[in-house]
Each structure stands twice: as structure tokens, then as C-alpha cells.
Design a protein around this motif. Structure first.
Motif, PDB file in Angstrom:
ATOM      1  N   TRP A   1      -4.822  10.856   0.365  1.00  0.00           N
ATOM      2  CA  TRP A   1      -3.584  11.617   0.402  1.00  0.00           C
ATOM      3  C   TRP A   1      -2.674  11.448  -0.808  1.00  0.00           C
ATOM      4  N   SER A   2      -2.919  10.485  -1.671  1.00  0.00           N
ATOM      5  CA  SER A   2      -1.984  10.207  -2.759  1.00  0.00           C
ATOM      6  C   SER A   2      -1.994  11.311  -3.818  1.00  0.00           C
TER       7      SER A   2
ATOM      8  N   ALA B   1       0.862  -1.178   0.000  1.00  0.00           N
ATOM      9  CA  ALA B   1       0.000   0.000   0.000  1.00  0.00           C
ATOM     10  C   ALA B   1       0.899   1.229   0.000  1.00  0.00           C
ATOM     11  N   MET B   2       0.362   2.356  -0.442  1.00  0.00           N
ATOM     12  CA  MET B   2       1.121   3.602  -0.505  1.00  0.00           C
ATOM     13  C   MET B   2       2.447   3.420  -1.251  1.00  0.00           C
ATOM     14  N   GLY B   3       2.446   2.533  -2.228  1.00  0.00           N
ATOM     15  CA  GLY B   3       3.627   2.312  -3.049  1.00  0.00           C
ATOM     16  C   GLY B   3       4.753   1.606  -2.334  1.00  0.00           C
ATOM     17  N   CYS B   4       4.470   0.903  -1.244  1.00  0.00           N
ATOM     18  CA  CYS B   4       5.539   0.256  -0.496  1.00  0.00           C
ATOM     19  C   CYS B   4       4.973  -0.912   0.317  1.00  0.00           C
ATOM     20  N   THR B   5       5.833  -1.574   1.056  1.00  0.00           N
ATOM     21  CA  THR B   5       5.424  -2.695   1.886  1.00  0.00           C
ATOM     22  C   THR B   5       4.917  -2.209   3.229  1.00  0.00           C
ATOM     23  N   VAL B   6       3.796  -2.755   3.653  1.00  0.00           N
ATOM     24  CA  VAL B   6       3.219  -2.479   4.966  1.00  0.00           C
ATOM     25  C   VAL B   6       3.358  -3.734   5.823  1.00  0.00           C
ATOM     26  N   ASP B   7       3.844  -3.561   7.045  1.00  0.00           N
ATOM     27  CA  ASP B   7       3.941  -4.663   8.005  1.00  0.00           C
ATOM     28  C   ASP B   7       3.245  -4.244   9.287  1.00  0.00           C
ATOM     29  N   VAL B   8       2.312  -5.066   9.737  1.00  0.00           N
ATOM     30  CA  VAL B   8       1.557  -4.782  10.952  1.00  0.00           C
ATOM     31  C   VAL B   8       1.697  -5.949  11.914  1.00  0.00           C
ATOM     32  N   VAL B   9       1.975  -5.645  13.171  1.00  0.00           N
ATOM     33  CA  VAL B   9       2.045  -6.649  14.238  1.00  0.00           C
ATOM     34  C   VAL B   9       1.098  -6.211  15.340  1.00  0.00           C
ATOM     35  N   ILE B  10       0.247  -7.142  15.789  1.00  0.00           N
ATOM     36  CA  ILE B  10      -0.714  -6.867  16.854  1.00  0.00           C
ATOM     37  C   ILE B  10      -0.475  -7.848  17.992  1.00  0.00           C
ATOM     38  N   VAL B  11      -0.393  -7.336  19.196  1.00  0.00           N
ATOM     39  CA  VAL B  11      -0.264  -8.171  20.392  1.00  0.00           C
ATOM     40  C   VAL B  11      -1.594  -8.120  21.122  1.00  0.00           C
ATOM     41  N   GLY B  12      -2.281  -9.253  21.196  1.00  0.00           N
ATOM     42  CA  GLY B  12      -3.627  -9.297  21.739  1.00  0.00           C
ATOM     43  C   GLY B  12      -4.638  -9.037  20.641  1.00  0.00           C
ATOM     44  N   GLY B  13      -5.916  -9.083  20.999  1.00  0.00           N
ATOM     45  CA  GLY B  13      -6.941  -8.864  19.984  1.00  0.00           C
ATOM     46  C   GLY B  13      -7.117 -10.078  19.103  1.00  0.00           C
ATOM     47  N   HIS B  14      -7.731  -9.869  17.941  1.00  0.00           N
ATOM     48  CA  HIS B  14      -8.002 -10.981  17.033  1.00  0.00           C
ATOM     49  C   HIS B  14      -7.417 -10.676  15.662  1.00  0.00           C
ATOM     50  N   PRO B  15      -7.144 -11.693  14.863  1.00  0.00           N
ATOM     51  CA  PRO B  15      -6.487 -11.468  13.568  1.00  0.00           C
ATOM     52  C   PRO B  15      -7.290 -10.620  12.598  1.00  0.00           C
ATOM     53  N   GLY B  16      -8.607 -10.535  12.789  1.00  0.00           N
ATOM     54  CA  GLY B  16      -9.423  -9.720  11.911  1.00  0.00           C
ATOM     55  C   GLY B  16      -9.061  -8.245  11.969  1.00  0.00           C
ATOM     56  N   LEU B  17      -8.372  -7.836  13.033  1.00  0.00           N
ATOM     57  CA  LEU B  17      -7.951  -6.445  13.134  1.00  0.00           C
ATOM     58  C   LEU B  17      -6.903  -6.089  12.082  1.00  0.00           C
ATOM     59  N   LEU B  18      -6.221  -7.091  11.557  1.00  0.00           N
ATOM     60  CA  LEU B  18      -5.285  -6.826  10.460  1.00  0.00           C
ATOM     61  C   LEU B  18      -6.030  -6.314   9.234  1.00  0.00           C
TER      62      LEU B  18
ATOM     63  N   GLY C   1       9.216  18.269 -12.077  1.00  0.00           N
ATOM     64  CA  GLY C   1      10.078  18.821 -13.109  1.00  0.00           C
ATOM     65  C   GLY C   1      11.388  18.075 -13.274  1.00  0.00           C
ATOM     66  N   LEU C   2      11.846  17.468 -12.193  1.00  0.00           N
ATOM     67  CA  LEU C   2      13.069  16.664 -12.255  1.00  0.00           C
ATOM     68  C   LEU C   2      12.826  15.298 -12.907  1.00  0.00           C
ATOM     69  N   GLY C   3      11.557  14.923 -13.055  1.00  0.00           N
ATOM     70  CA  GLY C   3      11.253  13.641 -13.682  1.00  0.00           C
ATOM     71  C   GLY C   3      10.506  12.664 -12.806  1.00  0.00           C
ATOM     72  N   TYR C   4      10.200  13.052 -11.546  1.00  0.00           N
ATOM     73  CA  TYR C   4       9.465  12.143 -10.667  1.00  0.00           C
ATOM     74  C   TYR C   4       7.971  12.432 -10.808  1.00  0.00           C
ATOM     75  N   GLU C   5       7.453  12.132 -11.979  1.00  0.00           N
ATOM     76  CA  GLU C   5       6.051  12.393 -12.299  1.00  0.00           C
ATOM     77  C   GLU C   5       5.179  11.166 -12.061  1.00  0.00           C
ATOM     78  N   ALA C   6       5.691   9.994 -12.450  1.00  0.00           N
ATOM     79  CA  ALA C   6       4.936   8.749 -12.318  1.00  0.00           C
ATOM     80  C   ALA C   6       5.257   8.057 -11.000  1.00  0.00           C
ATOM     81  N   SER C   7       4.328   7.235 -10.554  1.00  0.00           N
ATOM     82  CA  SER C   7       4.559   6.425  -9.362  1.00  0.00           C
ATOM     83  C   SER C   7       5.766   5.529  -9.577  1.00  0.00           C
ATOM     84  N   TRP C   8       6.605   5.436  -8.554  1.00  0.00           N
ATOM     85  CA  TRP C   8       7.802   4.605  -8.654  1.00  0.00           C
ATOM     86  C   TRP C   8       7.444   3.139  -8.875  1.00  0.00           C
ATOM     87  N   HIS C   9       6.295   2.733  -8.328  1.00  0.00           N
ATOM     88  CA  HIS C   9       5.910   1.317  -8.378  1.00  0.00           C
ATOM     89  C   HIS C   9       4.877   1.022  -9.449  1.00  0.00           C
ATOM     90  N   ASP C  10       4.220   2.055  -9.986  1.00  0.00           N
ATOM     91  CA  ASP C  10       3.233   1.861 -11.046  1.00  0.00           C
ATOM     92  C   ASP C  10       3.355   3.020 -12.027  1.00  0.00           C
TER      93      ASP C  10
END
Length: 324
Positions: free
Chosen positions: A43-44, A12-29, A97-106
Motif C-alpha cells: 500500500w505504500s 512500520a508504515m512510517g510510524c510507531t506500531v504498538d500491539v497488545v495480545i491477551v492470551g495466545g503466545h508471544p510469537g504472535l507478535l 505539489g505542496l512539497g510532501y513528496e518524500a517520506s516524512w521519516h525517510d
């Protein structure tokens, strides 16, 4: 190691997302994933109907935005003021203007600028009506959520997870890490800092009870401009050109109370160099600078959080990874 630890990873957001939850249930991911996806849609700069894109094309007219966007804009203004402009989220036009017009990942997703785009604008002229979430920016201003968007999103999702009753949470978005509450192991959260020259290698490890860590670097987003010069995406607001120092700095890592503030201060370090390290000491913020020759310089506060500083160690079992 506690038993009820749930972890997930996605893009997401053009990069890797890692989430760790202690307690709760896996559906919170899934809830965390939905929240991050929503913030990206708001925001994009690559999405024409995002709040940021609509503001950039409003030609000075008021725009109704999501409450989360108001929080982002407030964070932008606060960071700009605190760093006396070294952190500047209004440099989108010179970046494109420097050339960073397109998404780096798409590459099929391209930033659209207003016809009268300004190379830089004054955030003191930004007007926010908090009660109705209406924002006005000067015509031609071009905002870019960039790194602070990732850091703030990590902070906000950690807060959301804690509000559900989980004992602890860590959210890393492109290496901007926010942690709070109980860690998967006794004591602090352990956060690996990647070697900017080899992201599969852990250069050091940090122990953090609560707060955020961010790294800004020049090696991942680097390309040749229209004149063939090698450039990167971290611009000096004074020149509107890639930040440059006599001794080349390739990455800066900062430890702060939130991932958003850590992002703000990494930009200040990348722009102003090692002169910022004692400044961050005065704020009790840890900071490290990495040079092109892989040597590092840290401030005094860094040692309060550093667990190991051995370069070349393979990436271990850590709860987060800060990338340059």
C-alpha cells in the motif's frame, strides 16, 4: 490485570506500531509484525513496486493486486461515498505539489507520480474484479492509502489475531487504534488521546469494548511550501489546498466501529469542521475537535466513551495512544 498479556512495539508504515495480545503466545507478535510489513509493501506510495504505485502508473490498464489491496480500495470508495467526498484518497498529486513528496521519516524515499497526474479523480470510475483481484483506475488517477491504510491495517491484524484464538487484541499504527475482545484489565480497553500540542501528554482517556479510534491532526506534518506559506497534509478536496477554518482546528478524534471508519470520519471533520459533530451523533460515533488554542469541542456521543477529560495529565499505563 490478567497474566498472559504480551506487548510489542516497532516502527512500520512510517510510524510507531504498538500491539497488545491477551492470551495466545508471544510469537504472535512476530506474526502481527509480518502482516503489517506485508500491507506496507502493498500500500505504500513511497515504494515503486507497491500495488498502489503500480495502479497510479498503469495509465488506465488493469493491474493484478493482492486481495488485501482490494479490501483497501473498497474501503476507500465506501468512505468517499459516505462522506460525500470530504474523505478523498485521490489528492496525492496536489499533496506532492505542496512539497510532501518524500517520506516524512525517510527523506531518501520519494513518491513518483505519473506524467499526466490528475489533481483529483472520480472513485466511481474505479473498477474492481473481486474474483481475480484485478483493478483498473482511470489514467492519471493517483491514490494514496494514507491514514485509512493505517486504520485498516490495524483492523485486519486485530481480526487475524482473534482468528488464532487469542482472547483479545489491540493494534495501534501511528495512533490509529483497533481493539477487540478481552482487555488486559477487567472491563473495557483504555485508550489515551494525546494532546496534539504535546504528544507526551494525555489529554483524555477513552473506554472501548470493541472498535476503533483515530485522530487526524495538522501539527506533526507541517512545512513551508515553495512560496514560503505554512501548509499541512490534510487537504480540502474542493480547493486541493490545506483545510482551513476561521477558528483553526488542529486535530479531530473519532470513535467508530473500526479504525478505518474512524479515519474516514476524522478527515470529514477536518475538512468540514464542527458542523460534522451532530452528523456523527446520528451515526452514534463519538467525536472531538481540538482548536489551536487547545480548547476542545465534543459531540454528545463522545461522553459514552470518555473516562477522563483532564488536560495536562502525564501519559499513564494505557493500552493504546491516539496521536494527532
Amino acid at each position: 490485570m490478567v497474566d498472559d498479556v504480551h506487548a510489542g512495539s516497532w516502527l512500520a508504515m512510517g510510524c510507531t506500531v504498538d500491539v497488545v495480545i491477551v492470551g495466545g503466545h508471544p510469537g504472535l507478535l512476530d506474526s502481527a509484525r509480518s502482516s503489517i510489513d506485508h500491507l506496507e509493501r502493498c500500500w505504500s506510495r513511497f515504494l515503486p513496486d507497491s500495488d498502489i504505485s503500480r495502479l497510479n502508473h498503469a495509465e488506465g490498464s488493469p493491474v493484478q493486486v493482492e486481495p488485501s489491496t482490494v479490501i483497501l480500495l473498497r474501503a476507500m470508495v465506501d468512505g468517499w461515498r459516505a462522506t460525500e467526498g470530504a474523505f478523498d484518497p485521490t489528492l496525492l498529486a496536489p499533496l506532492v505539489g505542496l512539497g510532501y513528496e518524500a517520506s516524512w521519516h525517510d527523506p531518501s524515499v520519494v513518491t513518483s507520480l505519473p506524467h499526466a497526474a490528475m489533481s483529483r479523480s472520480d472513485l466511481d470510475q474505479l473498477s474492481i474484479d473481486d474474483e481475480i483481484s484485478v483493478v483498473t483506475i482511470p489514467g492519471g488517477s493517483c491514490l494514496d492509502a494514507g491514514g485509512i491504510g493505517k486504520g485498516l491495517a490495524a483492523d485486519m491484524v486485530v481480526a487475524e489475531l482473534l482468528a488464532t484464538g487469542v482472547r483479545g487484541a489491540s493494534v495501534s499504527i501511528g495512533g490509529d487504534v483497533a481493539v477487540a475482545g478481552a482487555a488486559p484489565q477487567p472491563g473495557s480497553w483504555l485508550i489515551g488521546v494525546a494532546d496534539p500540542t504535546d504528544l507526551d501528554v494525555e489529554a483524555s482517556q477513552l473506554a472501548l469494548v470493541w472498535g476503533g479510534v483515530a485522530t487526524s491532526g495538522t501539527l506533526r506534518r507541517r512545512w513551508r511550501d515553495r512560496d514560503g506559506a505554512m501548509v499541512h497534509h490534510l487537504l480540502d478536496p474542493a480547493t486541493r489546498r490545506p483545510a482551513h477554518h476561521h477558528r483553526e482546528i488542529v486535530a479531530a478524534t473519532v470513535i467508530a466501529g473500526t479504525a478505518a471508519w474512524a479515519e474516514v470520519w476524522t478527515k470529514a471533520v477536518m475538512v468540514r469542521g464542527v458542523m460534522m459533530l451532530p452528523v456523527l451523533d446520528r451515526f452514534a460515533l463519538g467525536a472531538q475537535v481540538t482548536y489551536a488554542d487547545t480548547a476542545t469541542t465534543v459531540n454528545t456521543t463522545w461522553s459514552n466513551f470518555a473516562v477522563s477529560g483532564q488536560r495536562g495529565d502525564p501519559v499513564g499505563d494505557v493500552t493504546g495512544m491516539v496521536e494527532a
